[in-house]
Design an enzyme around this catalytic site. Sequence first.
Site, PDB file in Angstrom:
ATOM      1  N   HIS A   1       0.811  -1.238  -0.041  1.00 41.36           N
ATOM      2  CA  HIS A   1      -0.032  -0.033   0.142  1.00 41.36           C
ATOM      3  C   HIS A   1       0.770   1.311  -0.030  1.00 41.36           C
ATOM      4  CE1 HIS A   1      -3.571   2.699   0.818  1.00 41.36           C
ATOM      5  NE2 HIS A   1      -2.339   3.237   1.880  1.00 41.36           N
TER       6      HIS A   1
ATOM      7  N   ASP B   1     -15.206   2.713   8.286  1.00 39.07           N
ATOM      8  CA  ASP B   1     -13.741   3.846   7.810  1.00 39.07           C
ATOM      9  C   ASP B   1     -14.451   4.853   6.882  1.00 39.07           C
ATOM     10  OD1 ASP B   1     -11.244   4.651   7.545  1.00 39.07           O
ATOM     11  OD2 ASP B   1     -11.713   3.946   5.553  1.00 39.07           O
TER      12      ASP B   1
ATOM     13  N   SER C   1      -7.414   4.046   9.371  1.00 40.09           N
ATOM     14  CA  SER C   1      -8.078   3.875   8.138  1.00 40.09           C
ATOM     15  C   SER C   1      -7.298   3.085   7.120  1.00 40.09           C
ATOM     16  CB  SER C   1      -8.268   5.429   7.703  1.00 40.09           C
ATOM     17  OG  SER C   1      -8.698   5.747   6.699  1.00 40.09           O
TER      18      SER C   1
ATOM     19  N   LYS D   1      -8.506  -1.390   6.188  1.00 39.38           N
ATOM     20  CA  LYS D   1      -8.731  -1.665   4.861  1.00 39.38           C
ATOM     21  C   LYS D   1      -7.796  -2.849   4.360  1.00 39.38           C
ATOM     22  CE  LYS D   1      -8.992   2.430   2.908  1.00 39.38           C
ATOM     23  NZ  LYS D   1      -9.354   3.267   3.893  1.00 39.38           N
TER      24      LYS D   1
ATOM     25  N   ARG E   1     -14.705  13.108   9.635  1.00 41.70           N
ATOM     26  CA  ARG E   1     -13.350  13.509  10.164  1.00 41.70           C
ATOM     27  C   ARG E   1     -13.062  14.915   9.017  1.00 41.70           C
ATOM     28  NH1 ARG E   1      -9.435   9.029   9.123  1.00 41.70           N
ATOM     29  NH2 ARG E   1      -8.077  10.450   9.517  1.00 41.70           N
TER      30      ARG E   1
END
Length: 442
Positions: free
Chosen positions: A82, A161, A183, A187, A168
């Site tokens: 990621h 999320d 967050s 995932k 947020r």
Amino acid sequence: MRAVDIIHKKRNGGELTNDELSFLIKGYSQGEIPDYQMSAWAMAIYFRGMNAEETAYLTMAMAESGDQVDLSPIRGIKVDKHSTGGVGDKTSLVIGPLVASCGVPVAKMSGRGLGHTGGTIDKMQSMPGFRTELTREDFIAQVNDIGVAIIGQSGDMAPADKKLYALRDVTATVESIPLIASSVMSKKIAAGADAIVLDVKTGSGAFMKTLDDSEKLAMAMVEIGTKVGRRTAALISDMDQPLGFAIGNALEVREAIETLHGRGPADLTELCIALASHMVVLGGQAANLEEAENLLREKLRSGEALAKFKQFVAAQGGNPEVGDDPSLLPQAPVIVEVPAPKNGHVHAIQAEELGLAAMLLGAGREKTDSVIDYAVGITLQRKVGEPVREGETIALLHVREDNAAVQAVSKRVQDAYSIGTDELSPSPLLLSIVTESGIKRI
């Protein structure tokens, strides 16, 4: 248990339990806890923070709020990667087939972009016919068959999320490291990988602008992964200028293909090798990073990584010939040259500004329903440290037509370049490695 008591406890600096965080996330997901209470809780987190254990509890509560992918039918150790996002970041297109060619299965779910250029899914869809949606059975079968599949992320993955992030975003609580870390990791954990390698960007074109903040975020995510049983490592990479030369969807696919041919930009190749080395080690196909790097460079040199890319494209409905002939990708009919405003050396390039410029050309989404033009974008002709002469081309705009709007973007690109008289070396690309053992600056 009441939400107000949990808010009060965190406001006063208390440590929240797994049960309290599960109650809060479940209640908010189901509409039983209102926005105003979650806003107060998020602001309490913003000021009071969370320790590693609390952050792990929050992450798992969000991961468990929706679908969790079971990758156990896939043979081997599944390693996901990621990136926290950056301008010109096309590493997944290189790393997926490269790592798979080393025997590590890559079963990846990626997202679309909002702002700047498209996400990995948008870039892949610039290849005509490429399918980014597969059934679970086809997804697993493809990874078992050829070693790699990349598909769009499920809308039901970590829905808590998604809901919390939207809150947020409008309550000035985005910039909280525990909330950012949970967050991202919720995932990744829901996606089912056994191990996770993170590319945390830092600099002007990144969400985290300083190295210290980037390291804190990376450490928080590594700690989450470790606590929930996922082997996790992170690299901090510089995003004070775009990665590679291409910014835009088909343009970035072309550059990724060039990299798989072994002739890609040095910075893109270096970062892909570094990230892939960690994936190969975590995937059990190399004993250490040096062995992994040697194996990966051999896969590039021999053409095995490129062959895996073509297999991957064909398996998902695209034309594998694009791997040998990138001219099959969409191409904009008009190219506009951006001239250097003066003599000197490139001292800095505002990466975020170039990303926004590419979006204005149509390469990214200003709104969620914006339509991307896969062909348009920017290719840089000069990067930090290189000499330029007044009037020399520093960037090319790939557009449908040259008009007033394009000329405004051209000026914006020109202004993103800082040109000085002194020679200047670019910053190192790789800055830190973060593992469960701690932070090691390179």
